[in-house]
Design an enzyme around this catalytic site. Structure first.
Site, PDB file in Angstrom:
ATOM      1  N   PHE A 157       0.814  -1.222   0.000  1.00 23.42           N
ATOM      2  CA  PHE A 157       0.000   0.000   0.000  1.00 23.42           C
ATOM      3  C   PHE A 157       0.842   1.263   0.000  1.00 23.42           C
ATOM      4  CE2 PHE A 157       0.978  -0.007   4.533  1.00 23.42           C
ATOM      5  CZ  PHE A 157       1.077   1.347   4.809  1.00 23.42           C
TER       6      PHE A 157
ATOM      7  N   LYS B 172      -1.071  -7.299  -9.212  1.00 19.56           N
ATOM      8  CA  LYS B 172      -2.048  -7.404  -8.109  1.00 19.56           C
ATOM      9  C   LYS B 172      -1.653  -6.316  -7.113  1.00 19.56           C
ATOM     10  CE  LYS B 172      -2.962  -8.533  -4.412  1.00 19.56           C
ATOM     11  NZ  LYS B 172      -3.345  -7.474  -3.429  1.00 19.56           N
TER      12      LYS B 172
ATOM     13  N   GLU C 268      -4.926  -3.788  -2.021  1.00 14.57           N
ATOM     14  CA  GLU C 268      -6.372  -3.552  -2.001  1.00 14.57           C
ATOM     15  C   GLU C 268      -6.731  -2.348  -1.133  1.00 14.57           C
ATOM     16  OE1 GLU C 268      -4.570  -5.851  -0.621  1.00 14.57           O
ATOM     17  OE2 GLU C 268      -5.605  -7.030   0.909  1.00 14.57           O
TER      18      GLU C 268
ATOM     19  N   CYS D 140       9.560   1.801   3.511  1.00 14.59           N
ATOM     20  CA  CYS D 140      10.472   0.710   3.857  1.00 14.59           C
ATOM     21  C   CYS D 140      11.888   1.221   4.042  1.00 14.59           C
ATOM     22  CB  CYS D 140      10.443  -0.364   2.789  1.00 14.59           C
ATOM     23  SG  CYS D 140      11.159   0.202   1.261  1.00 14.59           S
TER      24      CYS D 140
ATOM     25  N   GLU E 215       9.467  -3.922  13.036  1.00  9.56           N
ATOM     26  CA  GLU E 215       9.171  -2.821  12.119  1.00  9.56           C
ATOM     27  C   GLU E 215       7.834  -2.218  12.563  1.00  9.56           C
ATOM     28  OE1 GLU E 215       7.779  -3.730   8.073  1.00  9.56           O
ATOM     29  OE2 GLU E 215       9.094  -2.135   7.349  1.00  9.56           O
TER      30      GLU E 215
END
Ligand code: NAD
Length: 498
Positions: A148, A172, A175, A280, A382
């Site tokens: 995301f 893909k 979502e 990240c 994280e």
């Protein structure tokens, strides 16, 4: 409510199956819903990609690159629309979304060099009257699964290069914020890409598992959290697929006593709190060499963290927007609670933040912890939120040992004026991307992006030269045309040049 469907074989395909809500995190309300593909829908995309492959594979690389040139132009023309969608569904500020899109476009520019990148290698007279060459051929149908936090940039790390190398692609996307991703993909079709070469299928685990299990899918590029990266790597490679799976991170910045403190503080502010820490490559640990460094850093950081301009991502001029979902916001808050319970010193507490007019948004102010130890969960895990932790050490060697012992190895940086220390750090640190006075050392598009240890599963990094190798397979051809008048006797010894 608008429903977001799939893009398969050049058309919008809706299957009226399961859906998920897509939220605007700044207001804390659902704004759209997205269809979640079942296996049959994913198979439609796989079939379309497979059918498009023979013609696309044989399309000259220069023609494929021309599509990318038009794509780049369309991305620039539609920049504002894309940026607004990223910001609406992700929550990051407009300026940050703009930066993300520009870094994505750089990957399209790299893909425009396809004829040069795919040139191969040639050796004349590899043996007597024998020539040899290596060719880089596409794999076939390949797929990407994306997170995301960069709905525009991370997909653009993958498909422009995969497609320009002659593959057909199935994406893909996440979502949680699929709208900008889908708009960008539709621009690629508008740029003249033949039907079926690029497909976008929305979904969750079911859609991903369909890709993993499909024998037609030859390679998977994944970017997301480490547990899912490991799952996709092991399940994909077990089935003989090529997989690059980029995972999570805990990025440390080392601050030496000779660092330029004002520049370091500004660099840390952007790297720790930019995009609400949902990067990240975000810096989430500041390793201070010596107590004086830690004390100075805290004194300079504290007022800046308290002064962060936080609000709806879609308003201009802000430093930080909300976190992506309520569940994620609660998780990050839970880490702040845990840090306090574990005995770390919470210097700045962002938990009380309320944004006037956006009371239901998923906001959390910047948080700063001091006296964090390697055993605490706020150090080991994280967090992926606006939380910076300070660990105090006594030497560069101690700082490096700490970093090298962490399970993640995505990014790191060192702030210093000492070239010898910086060189030692670059040589010995077990991390894939290293900055020297550069807090977010995200490689440019003509290098490659990837971490070490549990931040990347696979051998090749994303995009750049490694991306070309990942999306092609080498074929080496050795050729001789017999001369009409000569006949050679059978040779039973292994052929060599001696
Ligand atoms: P995520 O792992 O939850 O989701 C990533 C993708 O995997 C999504 O498309 C999602 O639909 C799919 N997915 C989720 N659960 C799945 C399951 N059980 N089986 C199969 N597929 C599944 O990650 P996220 O929350 O979207 O993104 C944040 C994470 O991504 C962070 O850990 C961050 O560090 C990481 N990330 C890494 C990089 C990198 O380059 N290393 C870059 C960006 C983000």
């Amino acid at each position: 409510m608008t429903s977001i469907a799939h893009l398969i074989n050049g058309e919008t395909v809706s299957t009226n199956g399961r859906t998920a809500q897509v939220f605007n995190p700044s207001i804390g309300a659902a704004v759209r819903e997205v269809e979640l593909a079942d296996r049959a829908t994913m198979q439609l995309a796989i079939d379309a990609a497979k059918a498009a492959y023979p013609a696309w594979r044989n399309t000259p690389p220069a023609k494929r690159a021309q599509v990318m040139f038009r794509f780049k132009q369309l991305l620039e023309e539609n920049k504002d629309k894309i940026v607004a969608l990223i910001s609406e569904e992700h929550g990051k500020t407009l300026e940050d979304a703009h930066g993300e899109l520009l870094r994505g476009i750089e990957n399209v520019e790299f893909a425009c060099a396809a004829p040069e990148l795919l040139k191969g290698e040639y050796s004349r007279n590899a043996g007597p009257a024998i020539d040899s060459w290596s060719d880089f051929q596409p794999l076939g149908v390949v797929a990407g699964i994306t997170p995301f936090n960069f709905p525009a940039m991370v997909p653009l790390w993958m498909y422009p290069l995969a497609i320009v190398c002659g593959n057909c692609f199935i994406l893909k996307p996440s979502e949680r914020d699929p709208s900008s991703t889908l708009l960008i993909a539709s621009l690629l079709l508008e740029a003249g890409l033949p039907r079926g070469v690029m497909n976008v299928v929305n979904g969750d685990k079911d859609a991903v598992d369909a890709l993993i299990e499909a024998p037609e899918v030859k390679a998977l590029s994944f970017v997301g959290s480490t547990p899912i990266a490991e799952y996709i790597y092991s399940e994909g490679t077990r089935r003989g697929k090529r997989v690059q799976a980029l995972g999570g991170a805990k990025n440390h910045a080392v601050i030496l006593p000779d660092a330029d403190m004002d520049n370091t503080v500004n660099a840390l502010m952007g790297a720790a709190y930019g995009s609400c820490g949902e990067r990240c490559m975000a810096i989430s640990v500041a390793v201070c060499v010596g107590d004086q460094v830690a004390d100075t850093l805290i004194a300079k950081l504290t007022p800046k963290i308290k002064a962060l301009k936080i609000g709806a991502g879609t308003s201009a001029g802000l430093d930080m927007g909300p976190l992506v979902t309520r569940a994620h916001c609660d998780k990050v808050r839970g880490y702040v609670d845990a840090g306090v319970a574990e005995g770390a010193e919470l210097v700045v507490d962002g938990r009380g933040l309320s944004v006037a007019g956006n009371e239901n948004g998923y906001f959390l102010g910047g948080c700063l912890f001091d006296r964090v130890t390697p055993q605490m969960s706020i150090y080991t895990d994280e967090i992926f939120g606006p939380v910076l932790v300070i660990v105090r050490v006594n030497s560069l060697e101690e700082a490096m040992q700490l970093i090298n012992e962490h399970e993640y190895g995505n990014g790191t940086c060192i702030f210093t004026r000492d070239g010898e220390a910086a060189r030692l750090f670059c040589d010995e640190i077990e991390v894939g991307m290293v900055g020297v006075n550069v807090p977010l050392p995200v490689p440019v598009s003509y290098h490659s992006f990837g971490g070490w240890k549990r931040s990347l599963f696979g051998d090749l990094h994303a995009y750049g030269p490694d991306g070309v190798r990942f999306y092609t397979k080498r074929k080496t051809i050795t050729q001789r045309w017999p001369q009409r008048a000569s006949h050679e006797a059978a040779q039973f010894a292994f052929p060599s040049n001696s």
